[in-house]
Motif scaffolding. Structure first.
Motif, PDB file in Angstrom:
ATOM      1  N   HIS A   2       3.945  49.995  20.009  1.00  0.00           N
ATOM      2  CA  HIS A   2       4.473  49.766  18.669  1.00  0.00           C
ATOM      3  C   HIS A   2       5.836  50.451  18.544  1.00  0.00           C
ATOM      4  O   HIS A   2       5.968  51.472  17.865  1.00  0.00           O
ATOM      5  CB  HIS A   2       3.512  50.306  17.606  1.00  0.00           C
ATOM      6  CG  HIS A   2       2.139  49.724  17.670  1.00  0.00           C
ATOM      7  ND1 HIS A   2       1.879  48.403  17.367  1.00  0.00           N
ATOM      8  CD2 HIS A   2       0.948  50.265  18.027  1.00  0.00           C
ATOM      9  CE1 HIS A   2       0.587  48.165  17.515  1.00  0.00           C
ATOM     10  NE2 HIS A   2       0.001  49.283  17.920  1.00  0.00           N
ATOM     11  N   THR A  33       7.197  51.166  14.930  1.00  0.00           N
ATOM     12  CA  THR A  33       6.481  52.245  14.261  1.00  0.00           C
ATOM     13  C   THR A  33       6.902  53.591  14.825  1.00  0.00           C
ATOM     14  O   THR A  33       7.088  54.565  14.085  1.00  0.00           O
ATOM     15  CB  THR A  33       4.956  52.055  14.428  1.00  0.00           C
ATOM     16  OG1 THR A  33       4.580  50.788  13.917  1.00  0.00           O
ATOM     17  CG2 THR A  33       4.193  53.145  13.698  1.00  0.00           C
ATOM     18  N   TYR A  81      -3.202  58.085  15.075  1.00  0.00           N
ATOM     19  CA  TYR A  81      -2.938  56.645  14.963  1.00  0.00           C
ATOM     20  C   TYR A  81      -3.886  55.844  15.847  1.00  0.00           C
ATOM     21  O   TYR A  81      -4.374  54.778  15.462  1.00  0.00           O
ATOM     22  CB  TYR A  81      -1.497  56.363  15.347  1.00  0.00           C
ATOM     23  CG  TYR A  81      -1.064  54.935  15.145  1.00  0.00           C
ATOM     24  CD1 TYR A  81      -0.554  54.502  13.928  1.00  0.00           C
ATOM     25  CD2 TYR A  81      -1.156  54.001  16.176  1.00  0.00           C
ATOM     26  CE1 TYR A  81      -0.156  53.197  13.739  1.00  0.00           C
ATOM     27  CE2 TYR A  81      -0.766  52.690  16.000  1.00  0.00           C
ATOM     28  CZ  TYR A  81      -0.265  52.295  14.785  1.00  0.00           C
ATOM     29  OH  TYR A  81       0.122  50.994  14.599  1.00  0.00           O
ATOM     30  N   ILE A 132       3.594  45.413  10.824  1.00  0.00           N
ATOM     31  CA  ILE A 132       3.562  45.388  12.288  1.00  0.00           C
ATOM     32  C   ILE A 132       2.818  44.155  12.778  1.00  0.00           C
ATOM     33  O   ILE A 132       3.378  43.271  13.391  1.00  0.00           O
ATOM     34  CB  ILE A 132       2.888  46.659  12.823  1.00  0.00           C
ATOM     35  CG1 ILE A 132       3.638  47.885  12.324  1.00  0.00           C
ATOM     36  CG2 ILE A 132       2.865  46.654  14.340  1.00  0.00           C
ATOM     37  CD1 ILE A 132       2.930  49.162  12.630  1.00  0.00           C
ATOM     38  N   SER A 169      -2.729  46.160  12.170  1.00  0.00           N
ATOM     39  CA  SER A 169      -1.847  47.282  11.884  1.00  0.00           C
ATOM     40  C   SER A 169      -1.282  47.222  10.481  1.00  0.00           C
ATOM     41  O   SER A 169      -1.003  48.240   9.872  1.00  0.00           O
ATOM     42  CB  SER A 169      -0.698  47.316  12.895  1.00  0.00           C
ATOM     43  OG  SER A 169      -1.202  47.439  14.194  1.00  0.00           O
ATOM     44  N   LEU A 176      -0.864  50.100   6.598  1.00  0.00           N
ATOM     45  CA  LEU A 176       0.283  50.453   5.785  1.00  0.00           C
ATOM     46  C   LEU A 176      -0.004  50.385   4.291  1.00  0.00           C
ATOM     47  O   LEU A 176       0.874  50.609   3.478  1.00  0.00           O
ATOM     48  CB  LEU A 176       1.448  49.503   6.115  1.00  0.00           C
ATOM     49  CG  LEU A 176       1.909  49.532   7.565  1.00  0.00           C
ATOM     50  CD1 LEU A 176       3.053  48.543   7.763  1.00  0.00           C
ATOM     51  CD2 LEU A 176       2.340  50.916   7.972  1.00  0.00           C
TER      52      LEU A 176
END
Length: 470
Positions: free
Chosen positions: A52, A55, A316, A355, A359, A363
């Motif tokens: 990612h 991110t 994460y 994303i 994902s 958020l």
């Protein structure tokens, strides 16, 4: 008797063979059991970077802007949204010398590549064995030997520098020449202003005023973060170079080359904007030299991820809630007060982006990193000794509007809006507004208003800020 002797001999040999087999088996079994497990402490950070990348970049930028204040224009330069504005040359002499440079080769004058690093590493490895040479990197080498060595490196040849055909000063001069002829400085034009800001990080006194004493811990963390934004090739060569200069400075009693002396030699090659002279940089020269000297002295710490980045990356991917006690949080953060831990399934930054399928759901949580950082900042300000500086900071918090529309988490980040105003102001407005909107939805704002109905409107706003969870 003969037969008995032969039988005894055979049985003895058979027993020895069994012992040998047993020893071999035991040895193999032991080696398998004792095999060390190698774990990369930055594993989750690297995984986040590769899986990612956006991110990862947003996370690093969020932490970096917490340490240094980058106005909209400089922030846009750092992210690559606009061309970097760096000092440029106005003199004819520098331009003329630039035109006289030799034509680009496979290595010298070409963009930085892994192939180029592999060739230049031959010089670095040779120099690391000759750190005792007095004036290394200061005393120039022989021009003819340098020309021959340059040609061999450009041809991609494997060179045996131990034969005595070349002097360490030849290799040192050629290493500086290679760095100086890169199309862009090793530390990159777009990071130029950020490096200047990092050099300005200083400690605060008891009254909350800035001092002239450098804040080394914050500087180390800021450099760790900005190096994580470098392209892989730049980061690899920078690590090799700083490691070489670090060990050179450690031998300064012999070679007479301290960290500041080495910085004076290498700052023009790795951080100065291209095609400028000393007169074009004016007061920035001392800052740049001191910055490179700091990189040399602390090079062994700068290529590790900060603890906060490691922890966010681990959470994460694993969603672990193991670090719940105050002592554990203090141990990870290395601070007196533990930071607020984000929701296990989410990581946020000033740049909120969508994303992918799963994902994007992460958020939507309200416990963003920026909010946590702002709460921590308010807590630190509130614990400062009484002073004019503290009152001024408290007033800045009180000036924020009571309700600000919360940004849509799924909408892309608007760079144009961020360039137009200060980054710190935008963060405070969005975070305080988002937090209060959330509390209002949960009925918390109404409860707080009822408990302080005798207060005036400004007092109510102060109460809303102080009620933020720390």
């Amino acid at each position: 008797m003969k037969m008995a002797s032969v039988d005894r001999t055979q049985s003895t040999h058979e027993l020895k063979r069994r012992e040998t087999r047993a020893c071999v088996f035991t040895s193999m079994e032991t080696s398998n059991i004792c095999q060390p497990v190698i774990f990369n402490p930055d594993f989750f950070v690297e995984r986040l970077k590769h899986e990612h990348p956006q991110t990862f970049t947003d996370l690093v930028l969020a932490h970096l802007t917490r340490l240094i204040d980058l106005p909209g224009e400089e922030f846009a330069e750092l992210t690559g949204d606009c061309e970097p504005r760096v000092p440029s040359s106005t003199g004819f002499l520098r331009s003329f010398n630039f035109l006289r440079r030799k034509e680009k080769g496979v290595i010298f004058g070409a963009p930085l590549t892994e192939e180029g690093i592999a060739q230049i590493y031959q010089l670095i490895e040779y120099l690391s064995k000759n750190l005792h040479i007095e004036g290394l990197f200061r005393v120039p080498g022989h021009s003819l030997r340098q020309a021959a060595l340059r040609e061999m490196l450009n041809a991609g040849a494997e060179i045996d520098l131990e034969t005595g055909d070349f002097h360490p000063n030849d290799a040192a001069s050629l290493l500086k020449a290679y760095l100086g002829e890169l199309p862009e400085p090793l530390l990159m034009h777009k990071h130029y202003h950020a490096h200047l800001k990092i050099g300005e990080l200083t400690l605060f006194n008891e009254k909350g005023d800035k001092t002239k004493t450098p804040d080394k811990d914050r500087q180390v963390e800021a450099y760790q973060l900005i190096f994580m934004l470098l392209p892989p090739a730049n980061r690899s060569l920078l690590k090799l170079l700083l490691d070489l200069l670090y060990h050179t400075a450690r031998n300064q009693r012999v070679n007479k080359m301290s960290a500041i002396n080495l910085a004076t030699m290498f700052a023009p090659q790795i951080i100065w904007p291209k095609n400028v002279m000393a007169c074009d940089l004016q007061e920035d020269i001392e800052k740049l030299n001191n910055g490179i000297a700091f990189l040399i002295r602390h090079s062994q710490k700068l290529f590790k991820a900060p603890p906060s980045i490691k922890e966010y990356a681990r959470i994460y991917f694993t969603g672990s809630k193991t670090l719940q006690s105050k002592d554990d949080l203090m141990l990870v953060s290395g601070t007196k007060e533990p930071p607020a831990v984000p929701h296990p399934a989410s990581i946020f930054s000033p740049c909120t982006r969508k994303i992918s399928g799963n994902s994007s759901k992460k958020l939507t949580d309200t416990g963003t990193y920026t909010e946590s950082a702002l709460r921590e900042l308010y807590h630190q300000v509130n614990n400062m000794p009484e002073s004019a500086k503290k009152k001024k900071l408290i007033r800045q918090f009180e000036k924020q509007p009571l309700v600000t529309p919360s940004p849509d988490p799924s909408s892309p980040f608007s760079r144009k809006h961020w360039r137009s105003r200060s980054l710190g102001g935008i963060i405070k407005k969005k975070v305080l507004g988002s937090q209060i909107s959330t509390e209002k939805a949960n009925g918390k704002v109404q409860g707080a208003a009822d408990s302080c109905s005798g207060d005036n409107s400004s007092g109510g706003a102060v109460l809303q800020v102080k009620k933020l969870p720390i």
